[in-house]
Design an enzyme around this catalytic site. Structure first.
Site, PDB file in Angstrom:
ATOM      1  CB  SER A  72      39.279  38.835  52.506  1.00 55.39           C
ATOM      2  OG  SER A  72      39.882  38.305  51.336  1.00 55.39           O
ATOM      3  CE1 TYR A  88      43.226  42.428  53.459  1.00 55.80           C
ATOM      4  CE2 TYR A  88      42.973  40.275  52.427  1.00 55.80           C
ATOM      5  CZ  TYR A  88      42.497  41.545  52.677  1.00 55.80           C
ATOM      6  OH  TYR A  88      41.291  41.943  52.147  1.00 55.80           O
TER       7      TYR A  88
END
Length: 315
Positions: free
Chosen positions: A185, A198
């Protein structure tokens, strides 16, 4: 003394200009991928007969499954939602003529890998896409205010990449060819508050991928981490596509043009530009309480507007 100082400054300025010139020339390959050495469509089929895609029921994983099938590979689709897999597999087989196997597996659990390995027995796997992942919370928030299922997050975002890579990398090494794409990401490019767990899990994916590429580059294997920013998927609440937020199909087609462009890419021209801009922002700004509070407030206001929006009934 003053003249030597001027010469030193001029030399430093020249080196700085050359550095940015090289960076600019390096970026041009994303604008003109064919000139930059983008692989032909036949490249993907040359890796092997099968591609394995995790998190393939929808979003980016489903898009990779479709696109790799269009490029001549049979596909193994792995996800936890059997009905989604069945629908997607039927669509792929009908539209591409390729064979599709589906494997139902919940990657938040650690006891699934023996069954997956049994399902892959005898397949010549040329491409692995480690795409499965989860956000611990639907909205960004501070760590203690969020979901406490830490084990599920680590299993899904971290353990899955390690286990699936270990399962398949060996046969690639024996054949001396293969392609592994690990989906991380853009927020893993820096310590991102409000996404702490995350962000950390996806940073592991990035570092793991780069280290593996250093180990196995000489074996003829390409291992690349892809670090997208906005992609319209169920995980991002199907945000409306725009110049930054890509549809899964558009993102996947573009990212596959860059698989030979190094061990890390952002996956699209727009995300490459955004990634470079984010690196210019000092961390003290992103980490300040004021910025975090403003962001949380903005998200809260957006959630209230969604709740107040009239719901359309069935037609």
């Amino acid at each position: 003394m003053g003249e030597n100082c001027q010469r030193l400054l001029a030399l430093l300025g020249l080196l700085l200009c050359l550095y940015y010139l090289v960076r600019c020339l390096g970026f041009l390959k994303y604008l003109f991928p064919r000139l930059g050495g983008a692989p032909p469509r036949a490249f993907f089929r040359s890796m092997g007969e099968w591609a394995v895609v995790t998190g393939a029921g929808d979003g980016i994983g489903k898009a990779y499954s479709f696109e790799l099938a269009r490029r001549g590979l049979n596909v193994v689709m792995i996800s936890r939602t059997l009905t989604k897999l069945q629908v997607a597999a039927a669509e792929i087989e009908e539209s591409t003529g390729r064979e599709v196997k589906i494997v139902e597996a919940d990657f938040t659990r650690a006891d699934i890998y023996e069954d997956i390995q049994n399902s892959l027995q005898g397949l010549e796997i040329g491409i692995l896409v480690n795409n499965v992942g989860m956000l611990p919370n639907t909205e960004p928030c501070r760590f203690l205010d969020g979901n406490k299922n830490d084990t599920g997050l680590v299993n899904c975002n971290v353990l899955s990449v390690v286990k699936m890579t270990r399962m398949i990398l060996g046969q690639m090494e024996k054949r001396r060819r293969g392609l592994i794409l690990n989906i991380s990401s853009g927020v893993a490019s820096y310590p991102c508050p409000l996404y702490s767990a995350y962000c950390a899990s996806k940073h592991f994916v990035a570092v793991f991928s780069k280290a593996l590429q250093a180990e196995y580059r000489s074996k003829g294997i390409i291992i690349q981490v892809i670090m997208p920013y906005g992609v319209s998927t169920p995980m991002t609440r199907n945000q409306k596509p725009n110049i930054i937020t890509k549809t899964p199909d558009a993102f996947v087609r573009e990212s596959l043009a860059y698989v030979t462009f190094g061990d890390q890419i952002f996956g699209s021209v727009a995300h490459e530009i955004l990634g470079r801009i984010m690196k210019l922002i000092p961390l003290w700004i992103l980490h300040s309480d004021r910025v975090q509070n403003k962001f949380v407030d903005a998200i809260g206001q957006r959630a209230k507007l969604r709740q107040k929006a009239p719901q359309q009934g069935p037609l």
